[in-house]
Scaffold this motif. Structure first.
Motif, PDB file in Angstrom:
ATOM      1  N   UNK A 238     -11.775 -28.424 -17.154  1.00  0.00           N
ATOM      2  CA  UNK A 238     -10.386 -28.518 -16.685  1.00  0.00           C
ATOM      3  C   UNK A 238     -10.306 -28.816 -15.199  1.00  0.00           C
ATOM      4  N   UNK A 239      -9.388 -29.698 -14.853  1.00  0.00           N
ATOM      5  CA  UNK A 239      -9.163 -30.025 -13.453  1.00  0.00           C
ATOM      6  C   UNK A 239      -9.798 -31.315 -13.004  1.00  0.00           C
ATOM      7  N   UNK A 240     -10.790 -31.825 -13.729  1.00  0.00           N
ATOM      8  CA  UNK A 240     -11.407 -33.082 -13.318  1.00  0.00           C
ATOM      9  C   UNK A 240     -10.491 -34.252 -13.668  1.00  0.00           C
ATOM     10  N   UNK A 241     -10.654 -35.341 -12.953  1.00  0.00           N
ATOM     11  CA  UNK A 241      -9.827 -36.512 -13.216  1.00  0.00           C
ATOM     12  C   UNK A 241     -10.292 -37.218 -14.471  1.00  0.00           C
ATOM     13  N   UNK A 242      -9.404 -38.040 -15.042  1.00  0.00           N
ATOM     14  CA  UNK A 242      -9.762 -38.770 -16.257  1.00  0.00           C
ATOM     15  C   UNK A 242     -10.939 -39.703 -15.985  1.00  0.00           C
ATOM     16  N   UNK A 243     -10.924 -40.374 -14.850  1.00  0.00           N
ATOM     17  CA  UNK A 243     -12.004 -41.314 -14.545  1.00  0.00           C
ATOM     18  C   UNK A 243     -13.338 -40.600 -14.380  1.00  0.00           C
ATOM     19  N   UNK A 244     -13.341 -39.379 -13.825  1.00  0.00           N
ATOM     20  CA  UNK A 244     -14.575 -38.622 -13.633  1.00  0.00           C
ATOM     21  C   UNK A 244     -15.102 -38.041 -14.939  1.00  0.00           C
ATOM     22  N   UNK A 245     -14.198 -37.783 -15.894  1.00  0.00           N
ATOM     23  CA  UNK A 245     -14.585 -37.059 -17.103  1.00  0.00           C
ATOM     24  C   UNK A 245     -15.360 -37.901 -18.103  1.00  0.00           C
ATOM     25  N   UNK A 246     -15.182 -39.202 -18.053  1.00  0.00           N
ATOM     26  CA  UNK A 246     -15.739 -40.048 -19.101  1.00  0.00           C
ATOM     27  C   UNK A 246     -14.884 -40.061 -20.342  1.00  0.00           C
ATOM     28  N   UNK A 247     -13.695 -39.449 -20.261  1.00  0.00           N
ATOM     29  CA  UNK A 247     -12.810 -39.362 -21.417  1.00  0.00           C
ATOM     30  C   UNK A 247     -11.617 -40.281 -21.327  1.00  0.00           C
ATOM     31  N   UNK A 248     -11.698 -41.311 -20.525  1.00  0.00           N
ATOM     32  CA  UNK A 248     -10.576 -42.242 -20.396  1.00  0.00           C
ATOM     33  C   UNK A 248     -10.510 -43.134 -21.640  1.00  0.00           C
ATOM     34  N   UNK A 249      -9.344 -43.206 -22.245  1.00  0.00           N
ATOM     35  CA  UNK A 249      -9.143 -44.000 -23.462  1.00  0.00           C
ATOM     36  C   UNK A 249      -8.290 -45.235 -23.188  1.00  0.00           C
ATOM     37  N   UNK A 250      -7.973 -45.487 -21.923  1.00  0.00           N
ATOM     38  CA  UNK A 250      -7.037 -46.552 -21.590  1.00  0.00           C
ATOM     39  C   UNK A 250      -7.512 -47.916 -22.071  1.00  0.00           C
ATOM     40  N   UNK A 251      -8.792 -48.218 -21.903  1.00  0.00           N
ATOM     41  CA  UNK A 251      -9.309 -49.516 -22.330  1.00  0.00           C
ATOM     42  C   UNK A 251      -9.195 -49.702 -23.829  1.00  0.00           C
ATOM     43  N   UNK A 252      -9.558 -48.662 -24.592  1.00  0.00           N
ATOM     44  CA  UNK A 252      -9.437 -48.757 -26.041  1.00  0.00           C
ATOM     45  C   UNK A 252      -7.980 -48.876 -26.457  1.00  0.00           C
ATOM     46  N   UNK A 253      -7.092 -48.156 -25.770  1.00  0.00           N
ATOM     47  CA  UNK A 253      -5.666 -48.241 -26.085  1.00  0.00           C
ATOM     48  C   UNK A 253      -5.145 -49.653 -25.856  1.00  0.00           C
ATOM     49  N   UNK A 254      -5.611 -50.293 -24.795  1.00  0.00           N
ATOM     50  CA  UNK A 254      -5.193 -51.671 -24.526  1.00  0.00           C
ATOM     51  C   UNK A 254      -5.670 -52.617 -25.625  1.00  0.00           C
ATOM     52  N   UNK A 255      -6.927 -52.475 -26.000  1.00  0.00           N
ATOM     53  CA  UNK A 255      -7.448 -53.348 -27.066  1.00  0.00           C
ATOM     54  C   UNK A 255      -6.729 -53.111 -28.387  1.00  0.00           C
ATOM     55  N   UNK A 256      -6.367 -51.861 -28.635  1.00  0.00           N
ATOM     56  CA  UNK A 256      -5.633 -51.558 -29.860  1.00  0.00           C
ATOM     57  C   UNK A 256      -4.228 -52.152 -29.808  1.00  0.00           C
ATOM     58  N   UNK A 257      -3.599 -52.126 -28.646  1.00  0.00           N
ATOM     59  CA  UNK A 257      -2.275 -52.739 -28.504  1.00  0.00           C
ATOM     60  C   UNK A 257      -2.307 -54.223 -28.821  1.00  0.00           C
ATOM     61  N   UNK A 258      -3.361 -54.894 -28.366  1.00  0.00           N
ATOM     62  CA  UNK A 258      -3.519 -56.319 -28.673  1.00  0.00           C
ATOM     63  C   UNK A 258      -3.695 -56.535 -30.171  1.00  0.00           C
ATOM     64  N   UNK A 259      -4.512 -55.689 -30.815  1.00  0.00           N
ATOM     65  CA  UNK A 259      -4.758 -55.833 -32.250  1.00  0.00           C
ATOM     66  C   UNK A 259      -3.475 -55.665 -33.052  1.00  0.00           C
ATOM     67  N   UNK A 260      -2.666 -54.676 -32.703  1.00  0.00           N
ATOM     68  CA  UNK A 260      -1.409 -54.446 -33.434  1.00  0.00           C
ATOM     69  C   UNK A 260      -0.467 -55.634 -33.262  1.00  0.00           C
ATOM     70  N   UNK A 261      -0.384 -56.166 -32.048  1.00  0.00           N
ATOM     71  CA  UNK A 261       0.479 -57.333 -31.815  1.00  0.00           C
ATOM     72  C   UNK A 261       0.005 -58.534 -32.626  1.00  0.00           C
ATOM     73  N   UNK A 262      -1.297 -58.727 -32.718  1.00  0.00           N
ATOM     74  CA  UNK A 262      -1.834 -59.849 -33.492  1.00  0.00           C
ATOM     75  C   UNK A 262      -1.541 -59.679 -34.981  1.00  0.00           C
ATOM     76  N   UNK A 263      -1.658 -58.468 -35.497  1.00  0.00           N
ATOM     77  CA  UNK A 263      -1.324 -58.231 -36.900  1.00  0.00           C
ATOM     78  C   UNK A 263       0.162 -58.493 -37.147  1.00  0.00           C
ATOM     79  N   UNK A 264       1.010 -58.041 -36.250  1.00  0.00           N
ATOM     80  CA  UNK A 264       2.441 -58.322 -36.399  1.00  0.00           C
ATOM     81  C   UNK A 264       2.702 -59.827 -36.412  1.00  0.00           C
ATOM     82  N   UNK A 265       1.983 -60.561 -35.576  1.00  0.00           N
ATOM     83  CA  UNK A 265       2.159 -62.021 -35.545  1.00  0.00           C
ATOM     84  C   UNK A 265       1.745 -62.652 -36.868  1.00  0.00           C
ATOM     85  N   UNK A 266       0.626 -62.180 -37.452  1.00  0.00           N
ATOM     86  CA  UNK A 266       0.188 -62.721 -38.746  1.00  0.00           C
ATOM     87  C   UNK A 266       1.187 -62.365 -39.848  1.00  0.00           C
TER      88      UNK A 266
END
Length: 485
Positions: A238-266
Motif C-alpha cells: 500500500x502507498x506505492x505508485x501504480x508505475x512502481x508496483x508493476x500493476x499498471x493495466x493502462x496499456x492492456x486497457x487501451x488495447x482492449x478498447x481498440x479490440x472492442x471498437x473493431x468488433x463493433x465496426x465488424x
C-alpha cells in the motif's frame, strides 16, 4: 425418462454453478426428453432433457434448463461428482449423471459435429448438428474435459483444439452467441474465437439451440483474472505508485478498447444499423426506469439512489435520438481473453436474464462500453474485499491506502480504455476519409456522455440484482458505484 422424480433434479440444480435460481423458492414442474443419443456401449446412453423450473416468490415466472443425462447400468466412480440419482428406464434401474462431465457422452456430440462437416448439417438422435463452412476439421480422437468456473453455462474443452459451450438456460429462437459468432467468423474477425458449429433441435415448430463449438485459444488468459492480478500486485504494498508496483493495466486497457471498437465496426458491417429518433431515446429511458422498478423489489437498498438514477434516465429521454446496431449486450472483463496475439471478445449471448428476442434487438454500442467501464470498477472492489478483516478483528491501517490505490487503478484503466475505444471508433468510421482529429474524439465523448453515464448506472442496477441473488456479500460493490452517480 419421465419417471425421474422432480425432487432428484431439484437437489441437483442447487448444487450447480449455472442454475440461476438457487436463492429463490422453486420447484421442477416438467422434465421433457427431447433427444436420445445412442453410444457404442450397450450399458450407456444419453438423454437430452429440458427441465422447467417454476418460482413461487413475488417475482414468479419460470425458466427452462438443459440437463443432458448420461444413464448407466452401474455407478461410475470417475464422474461421481456429477451423480444426479436413479430412474427406471426400459425396465431397468439406471444411474444418472450430468453428461457434460462424462467424456464418453461428450464424444457423441463431437461425432455429430464431425458428421456435419461435409454437408454442413447432420441429424442424430433427434438433434441437428450444424457446421460453419471453411472452419477447421475436428479429430474424432479428441478427448473432452469440463472446465470449472463461475458461469451461467457449461464449457467442455476438447484437448487443445476446440471448446464446446453447452447452454444451460435455454429458450426458443436464435441464440445471439451463435448468430453473431457465425457472422464474425465468416467475416474473418481477428478479435473472436472462430465458430466451428452448433447443435439445435426443433420443438413445437421453433428452433432451440443447445450448444456451440469454437476454436480453443491455447494461450488465452481470462481478462478478469488478469485485471485482479494487476490490482493485487498494486495493493501488495500500500502507498506505492501504480508505475512502481508493476500493476499498471493502462496499456492492456487501451488495447482492449481498440479490440472492442473493431468488433463493433465488424458488427456494423455484418448486421443492420439504424438512426432512431427521440421516441427511441424516450423508450430506452422508460426501459431503464422499469428495470429499476423491478430491481427495487429484489434489492431494497437501491431506494437510497433512486432519485439520482431517475434523473440520469430523464437525461436519456431528452436525447434527440440513438444510433443502434447489434452489440455484445453483456460486455465485461470476464467476457474477454488475452492471447499471445491480442485480446479476444467471447460470449455474445447477452444478459442471461433477458429473452432472446430482447437480446437480439439493435442497441447502442455505448451499452457495451459502459459494461466494460463498470467491470474495471468491479476489479478493485473484489480484491479489496479479499483483504477485509473480520468485523471483530483488528483494524488494518492500510485499508484507506488500498482503497485509494484501487480507485486510482480503476480510473486509470477506464480512462485508457475509453480513449482508445473512441480513437479506434474515429478510425473505423472515417475509413477512406480524412483522418479524425483529437477534436473529433472529444466531440464524440461529449455527445455521448449522458447516454454512457445512464448505461453505466443501469448496469450497476443489474449487477446489484445479480449479486443479491447469487453473491449477497458482493452487493456493496455496485451499490458503492451508484453512490457516485
Amino acid at each position: 425418462m419421465s419417471g425421474i422424480a422432480p425432487a432428484v433434479l431439484e437437489h441437483y440444480l442447487v448444487r450447480t454453478r449455472w442454475f440461476g435460481g438457487k436463492s429463490r423458492p422453486f420447484q421442477v414442474s416438467r422434465v421433457q426428453t427431447i433427444a436420445e443419443l445412442t453410444s457404442h456401449s450397450p450399458s450407456m446412453d444419453v438423454l437430452v432433457t429440458l427441465v422447467t423450473v417454476d418460482y413461487s416468490d413475488d417475482e414468479g415466472g419460470h425458466e427452462t434448463y438443459q440437463v443432458p443425462l448420461a444413464h448407466y447400468d452401474d455407478t461410475q466412480d470417475a464422474i461421481a461428482h456429477a451423480y444426479i440419482g436413479t430412474v427406471e428406464h426400459d425396465d431397468r434401474v439406471r444411474h444418472l449423471y450430468d453428461a457434460v462431465h462424462d467424456r464418453y457422452a461428450m464424444a457423441l456430440w463431437l461425432e455429430g459435429l464431425i458428421a456435419a462437416e461435409t454437408s454442413g448439417h447432420a441429424e442424430r438422435g433427434g438433434l441437428r448438428f450444424r457446421r460453419v463452412p471453411g472452419t477447421e476439421s475436428l479429430d474424432p480422437g479428441l478427448r473432452s474435459s469440463p472446465l470449472t468456473g463461475e458461469q451461467s453455462n457449461s464449457s467442455v474443452r476438447f484437448d487443445d483444439t476446440a471448446i464446446m459451450k453447452v447452454f444451460r438456460k435455454v429458450s426458443p429462437g436464435l441464440n445471439p452467441d451463435i448468430e453473431i459468432h457465425e457472422e464474425l467468423t465468416q467475416g474473418h474477425s481477428e478479435y473472436i474465437a472462430a465458430l466451428y458449429g452448433w447443435v439445435e433441435v426443433d420443438l413445437d415448430g421453433e428452433v432451440v439451440q443447445l450448444a456451440m463449438m469454437q476454436e480453443f485459444l491455447r494461450t488465452a488468459s481470462d481478462g478478469f483474472e488478469l485485471a485482479t492480478g494487476s490490482v493485487r500486485t498494486l495493493l501488495a504494498e500500500p502507498g506505492q505508485s501504480i508505475s512502481e508496483s508493476g500493476g499498471d493495466f493502462a496499456g492492456e486497457a487501451s488495447r482492449l478498447g481498440t479490440a472492442v471498437a473493431e468488433v463493433h465496426a465488424r458488427l456494423r458491417e455484418r448486421f443492420p444499423v439504424e438512426r432512431r429518433g427521440p421516441r427511441a431515446a424516450a423508450s430506452l429511458a422508460r426501459t431503464m426506469n422499469e428495470r429499476l422498478d423491478r430491481a427495487l423489489l429484489v434489492v431494497p437498498e437501491l431506494s437510497a439512489y433512486e432519485d439520482r438514477l431517475r434523473l440520469a434516465y430523464t437525461g436519456v429521454a431528452a436525447l434527440p435520438g440513438l444510433d443502434v446496431q447489434r452489440v455484445h449486450g453483456d460486455l465485461h472483463l470476464g467476457q474477454t481473453l488475452r492471447t499471445a496475439q491480442g485480446w479476444r471478445i467471447v460470449d455474445f449471448e447477452g444478459e442471461p436474464g433477458r429473452p432472446f428476442a430482447e437480446r437480439s434487438l439493435l442497441d447502442s454500442p455505448w451499452r457495451d462500453v459502459a459494461g466494460m467501464l463498470r467491470s474495471f470498477d468491479y476489479v478493485p472492489g473484489v480484491v479489496e474485499m479479499s483483504h477485509a478483516a473480520p468485523a471483530d478483528g483488528p483494524v488494518d491501517t492500510d485499508d484507506d491506502l488500498r482503497a485509494a490505490s484501487g480507485r486510482e487503478w480503476s480510473q486509470r484503466a477506464r480512462g485508457h480504455f475509453l480513449d482508445a475505444y473512441v480513437a479506434a471508433l474515429c478510425r473505423t468510421d472515417s475509413a477512406g476519409a480524412d483522418a479524425a482529429s483529437p477534436g473529433d474524439e472529444e466531440s464524440i465523448l461529449a455527445d455521448n456522455r449522458t447516454l454512457l453515464n445512464a448505461y453505466a448506472a443501469d448496469k450497476a442496477v443489474y449487477e446489484a440484482v445479480y449479486e443479491k441473488r447469487n453473491r449477497p456479500t458482493w452487493v456493496a460493490i455496485p451499490l458503492t458505484a451508484l453512490g457516485e452517480v
